[in-house]
Design a protein around this motif. Structure first.
Motif, short mmCIF file in Angstrom:
data_model
loop_
_atom_site.label_atom_id
_atom_site.label_comp_id
_atom_site.label_asym_id
_atom_site.label_seq_id
_atom_site.Cartn_x
_atom_site.Cartn_y
_atom_site.Cartn_z
N LYS A 171 1.18 -6.30 2.76
CA LYS A 171 2.19 -5.96 1.99
C LYS A 171 1.90 -4.95 0.79
O LYS A 171 2.42 -4.07 0.64
N ALA A 172 0.56 -5.09 0.03
CA ALA A 172 0.21 -4.20 -0.70
C ALA A 172 0.14 -2.90 -0.08
O ALA A 172 0.32 -1.87 -0.57
N GLN A 173 -0.56 -2.78 1.14
CA GLN A 173 -0.73 -1.67 1.93
C GLN A 173 0.37 -0.78 2.34
O GLN A 173 0.53 0.50 2.14
N LYS A 174 1.55 -1.69 2.62
CA LYS A 174 2.77 -1.13 2.93
C LYS A 174 3.40 -0.52 1.79
O LYS A 174 4.32 0.66 2.11
N SER A 175 3.28 -0.95 0.52
CA SER A 175 3.82 -0.82 -0.58
C SER A 175 3.11 0.64 -1.23
O SER A 175 3.61 1.07 -2.22
N GLY A 176 2.04 1.06 -0.26
CA GLY A 176 1.46 2.27 -1.12
C GLY A 176 0.35 2.20 -1.74
O GLY A 176 -0.02 3.04 -2.78
N LEU A 177 -0.20 0.64 -2.25
CA LEU A 177 -0.90 0.51 -3.26
C LEU A 177 -2.46 1.01 -2.74
O LEU A 177 -2.73 1.04 -1.58
#
Length: 333
Positions: A171-177
């Protein structure tokens, strides 16, 4: 020659020479790490060293005067002691009971001269040094801590995560973090601001609200082995943590995150990326520590257990050096 002596943390060279004679020690045993906790002007770090028959006992301790008890002025001249914050405790080249009994005797003599009433000890779960406790000490298992076995590699790192951890990293990766290492010397103000906000949100004890001088001393002591990693969303820092590298292991030290961005799972990404970085550097163990409390549903411990199934035993101990003074102080309390 059989002897014992005591060094202060300011005697860096003498302190280090004794540590280097021991087979294993950790960052929490370093003189500089101890000095970082001498910020109140009263607490002082000492290392007791006994050498008998070529074997060595090394015991670092923080000593402070007892000024008040139960809101009343304490009898003058008395002190108490505790191991430094983290995972310290005694070290030795031998576990032989006869050696340890004799080596600790000098410490008792010194404590009596210092009017030291009692002490509290935190042992190191990676070293298992609770077995070196002085005769007469009370030692107990306090809690479990969590560690990641980095030697298994990155594939096993991911597969050993609990399902919620893998989902939140995705989720963090998909959110661009993004997560990257920063130079603490340059980014200390930003870390302090985010850390302050986090401590206020948690209503943390005053102890954890370290002054800026603490971080400066820690940086001076550990240099490049004190690592800062920061998670960003766009141009905004939303999570950060400090880690301490020593030999082939790394300890999580302090962390903070923006409550407003919790749903983006920045901490899940942070620990994942730091573990990957540590594997690439050839480190073998990533010690995460335990929970904030002993509660079985402690949220910090629950978060850490999703990162690894590996558990280590954390032991605490206490030792009363002056029973009469201790009883008097308890009565005052």
């Amino acid at each position: 020659m059989d002897m014992w002596t005591v060094f202060t943390a300011a005697e860096h060279d003498s302190w280090r020479r004794q540590l280097d004679r021991l087979p294993r020690y950790d960052v929490y045993h370093e003189a500089g790490y101890h000095q970082a906790y001498e910020t109140d002007g009263l607490t002082r770090a000492h290392a007791y060293v006994a050498e008998i028959g070529g074997e060595i006992l090394f015991h670092p301790i923080m000593i402070r005067p007892i000024e008040t008890v139960g809101g009343k002025a304490a009898p003058p001249g008395l002190c108490d002691a505790e191991t430094v914050y983290g995972y310290s405790g005694p070290l030795a080249t031998s576990h032989d009971p006869a050696f340890l009994t004799e080596a600790w005797q000098g410490y008792e003599d010194w404590c009596r001269d210092q009017h030291l009433v009692c002490e509290f000890q935190r042992f190191n779960p990676l070293l298992g040094n609770h077995v070196l406790a002085a005769p007469g000490s009370t030692v107990w298992h306090d809690r479990s801590t969590v560690a990641i076995d980095l030697s298994l590699g990155e594939d096993q790192l991911w597969s050993r995560y609990a399902g919620p951890q893998r989902n939140r990293v995705r989720k963090a990766q998909k959110s661009g973090l993004q997560c990257a290492e920063r130079a603490l010397r340059d980014d200390l103000p930003g870390f302090l601001l985010l850390y302050k906000l986090t401590m206020e949100k948690l209503s943390a004890d005053e102890f954890y609200k370290f002054p800026q001088s603490y971080y400066e001393r820690l940086l001076e002591a550990l240099g490049p082995n004190l690592k800062l990693f920061v998670v960003t969303l766009g141009d905004k820092d939303i999570a950060a943590a400090l880690f301490m590298v020593h030999g082939d292991r790394m300890h999580y030290h302090l962390g903070c995150s923006s409550p407003a961005h919790r749903d983006f799972a920045p901490n899940n990404l942070l620990f994942h990326e730091v573990a990957r970085w540590a594997i690439a550097c050839g480190l073998k163990t990533f010690h995460l520590g335990g929970g904030r409390t002993l509660a079985p549903d402690d949220t910090l411990l629950r978060f850490k257990t999703r990162l690894s199934p590996k558990r280590l035993d954390q032991f605490f101990g206490k030792h009363i050096h002056d029973c009469h003074a201790y009883e008097d102080l308890c009565a005052m309390w």
